[in-house]
Motif scaffolding. Sequence first.
Motif, PDB file in Angstrom:
ATOM      1  N   UNK A  75       0.810  -1.216   0.000  1.00  0.00           N
ATOM      2  CA  UNK A  75       0.000   0.000   0.000  1.00  0.00           C
ATOM      3  C   UNK A  75       0.843   1.266   0.000  1.00  0.00           C
ATOM      4  N   UNK A  76       2.124   1.149   0.344  1.00  0.00           N
ATOM      5  CA  UNK A  76       3.054   2.278   0.284  1.00  0.00           C
ATOM      6  C   UNK A  76       4.237   1.878  -0.578  1.00  0.00           C
ATOM      7  N   UNK A  77       4.684   2.772  -1.447  1.00  0.00           N
ATOM      8  CA  UNK A  77       5.776   2.440  -2.367  1.00  0.00           C
ATOM      9  C   UNK A  77       7.135   2.872  -1.816  1.00  0.00           C
ATOM     10  N   UNK A  78       7.206   4.060  -1.236  1.00  0.00           N
ATOM     11  CA  UNK A  78       8.450   4.527  -0.629  1.00  0.00           C
ATOM     12  C   UNK A  78       8.138   5.216   0.697  1.00  0.00           C
ATOM     13  N   UNK A  79       9.192   5.449   1.477  1.00  0.00           N
ATOM     14  CA  UNK A  79       9.043   6.152   2.749  1.00  0.00           C
ATOM     15  C   UNK A  79       9.211   7.655   2.603  1.00  0.00           C
ATOM     16  N   UNK A  80       9.660   8.105   1.447  1.00  0.00           N
ATOM     17  CA  UNK A  80      10.038   9.510   1.294  1.00  0.00           C
ATOM     18  C   UNK A  80       9.136  10.298   0.348  1.00  0.00           C
ATOM     19  N   UNK A  81       8.353   9.606  -0.460  1.00  0.00           N
ATOM     20  CA  UNK A  81       7.465  10.302  -1.396  1.00  0.00           C
ATOM     21  C   UNK A  81       6.112   9.596  -1.438  1.00  0.00           C
ATOM     22  N   UNK A  82       5.091  10.337  -1.827  1.00  0.00           N
ATOM     23  CA  UNK A  82       3.734   9.799  -1.827  1.00  0.00           C
ATOM     24  C   UNK A  82       3.560   8.704  -2.879  1.00  0.00           C
ATOM     25  N   UNK A  83       3.985   8.955  -4.103  1.00  0.00           N
ATOM     26  CA  UNK A  83       4.009   7.972  -5.195  1.00  0.00           C
ATOM     27  C   UNK A  83       2.656   7.290  -5.428  1.00  0.00           C
ATOM     28  N   UNK A  84       1.576   8.022  -5.325  1.00  0.00           N
ATOM     29  CA  UNK A  84       0.259   7.396  -5.516  1.00  0.00           C
ATOM     30  C   UNK A  84       0.011   7.006  -6.962  1.00  0.00           C
ATOM     31  N   UNK A  85       0.647   7.684  -7.906  1.00  0.00           N
ATOM     32  CA  UNK A  85       0.369   7.425  -9.312  1.00  0.00           C
ATOM     33  C   UNK A  85       1.193   6.286  -9.905  1.00  0.00           C
ATOM     34  N   UNK A  86       2.046   5.679  -9.088  1.00  0.00           N
ATOM     35  CA  UNK A  86       2.723   4.479  -9.588  1.00  0.00           C
ATOM     36  C   UNK A  86       1.766   3.293  -9.580  1.00  0.00           C
ATOM     37  N   UNK A  87       0.662   3.425  -8.837  1.00  0.00           N
ATOM     38  CA  UNK A  87      -0.331   2.348  -8.782  1.00  0.00           C
ATOM     39  C   UNK A  87      -1.254   2.431  -9.991  1.00  0.00           C
ATOM     40  N   UNK A  88      -1.517   1.271 -10.583  1.00  0.00           N
ATOM     41  CA  UNK A  88      -2.359   1.186 -11.779  1.00  0.00           C
ATOM     42  C   UNK A  88      -3.695   0.538 -11.416  1.00  0.00           C
ATOM     43  N   UNK A  89      -4.651   0.674 -12.298  1.00  0.00           N
ATOM     44  CA  UNK A  89      -5.999   0.163 -12.048  1.00  0.00           C
ATOM     45  C   UNK A  89      -6.030  -1.357 -11.898  1.00  0.00           C
ATOM     46  N   UNK A  90      -5.021  -2.042 -12.436  1.00  0.00           N
ATOM     47  CA  UNK A  90      -5.005  -3.503 -12.425  1.00  0.00           C
ATOM     48  C   UNK A  90      -4.292  -4.069 -11.189  1.00  0.00           C
ATOM     49  N   UNK A  91      -4.011  -3.220 -10.221  1.00  0.00           N
ATOM     50  CA  UNK A  91      -3.301  -3.639  -9.016  1.00  0.00           C
ATOM     51  C   UNK A  91      -4.240  -3.749  -7.820  1.00  0.00           C
ATOM     52  N   UNK A  92      -3.883  -4.626  -6.874  1.00  0.00           N
ATOM     53  CA  UNK A  92      -4.588  -4.752  -5.602  1.00  0.00           C
ATOM     54  C   UNK A  92      -3.616  -4.364  -4.501  1.00  0.00           C
ATOM     55  N   UNK A  93      -3.927  -3.308  -3.767  1.00  0.00           N
ATOM     56  CA  UNK A  93      -3.034  -2.820  -2.725  1.00  0.00           C
ATOM     57  C   UNK A  93      -3.404  -3.440  -1.372  1.00  0.00           C
TER      58      UNK A  93
END
Length: 292
Positions: A273-291
């Motif tokens: 559910x989180x990609x990095x500790x230093x940036x939000x990075x919400x747009x690295x997630x795609x519609x075909x992913x389950x977080x």
Amino acid sequence: MIIIKMQGGLGNQLFLYGLYKELLYLGREVKMDNISGFEDDPQRSPSLYKLGISYDIAEDGEIRTMRDSYMDPLSRIRRKITGRKNKDYYEALDGNFDEHVLKADDIYLNGYFQSDDYFKDDEVRQELIADICKNKDLYLGNQDVTGIRKAIRSSNSVSMHIRRGDYLTPVSRKTYGGICTDDYYAKAMELVRSSYPDTQFYIFSNDIDWCRAKYKDTDNISFVNISGDDSDIKEFFLMSECRHHILANSSFSWWAAFLGSADDRDRLNIVPSKWTNTRQMKDIYASWMTRI
């Protein structure tokens, strides 16, 4: 003209190539600077050629003009007096999609641009997949991987990417550490099993010995360990052959999952559910992913 600074490992380079393809589709003149991004990164080099991918390369003079980096005495004096007049444009600090990148021109793009919003047109995506997979059968036709490929294709296979190695250094731990924990992988495996009880897990890692020790008593697990030339490319394509994917917070497994199941909704692509500790990075997630 637009110049994109090529940098990072295979996954990062693929994101930059995706942006390159989209800009071409939009009718821009775009080239890659495939030198500057590796001058201070001896561990990495341009690697898309291994996939059979080519692109227009910016000439030294074009890069120096765009970045105002000529080193002759007059240029140096002028910069001291008036300042550098470069055309660098850096990706957003939060790492999210920036629509200005697709609209701007006469610009030098510096960043990783890790979002599929940068190559959102269906035609571009199909060309991108075709470009990446151009040499896939050559790599997977080698004797050292044909048996693994057959097993992956004949089972309800799940790739599980566990990235250690460089992610354990102090700098990387600050950015990426504590995200893909043992608990994350346990929950991801349980989620897959609850939907597909007959799954066979294939672990891919840059520390496969640690993985063998960690999961030696776990049922239905195979450890993929390709050695020799281009082992990373072979493992990348083998990962993409799996039906489902448990991703690390890594662009390497992002792209393997993209190739394997972005257009098939009857597949699980599980991500932290989180990609990095230093940036939000919400747009690295795609519609075909389950977080999770």
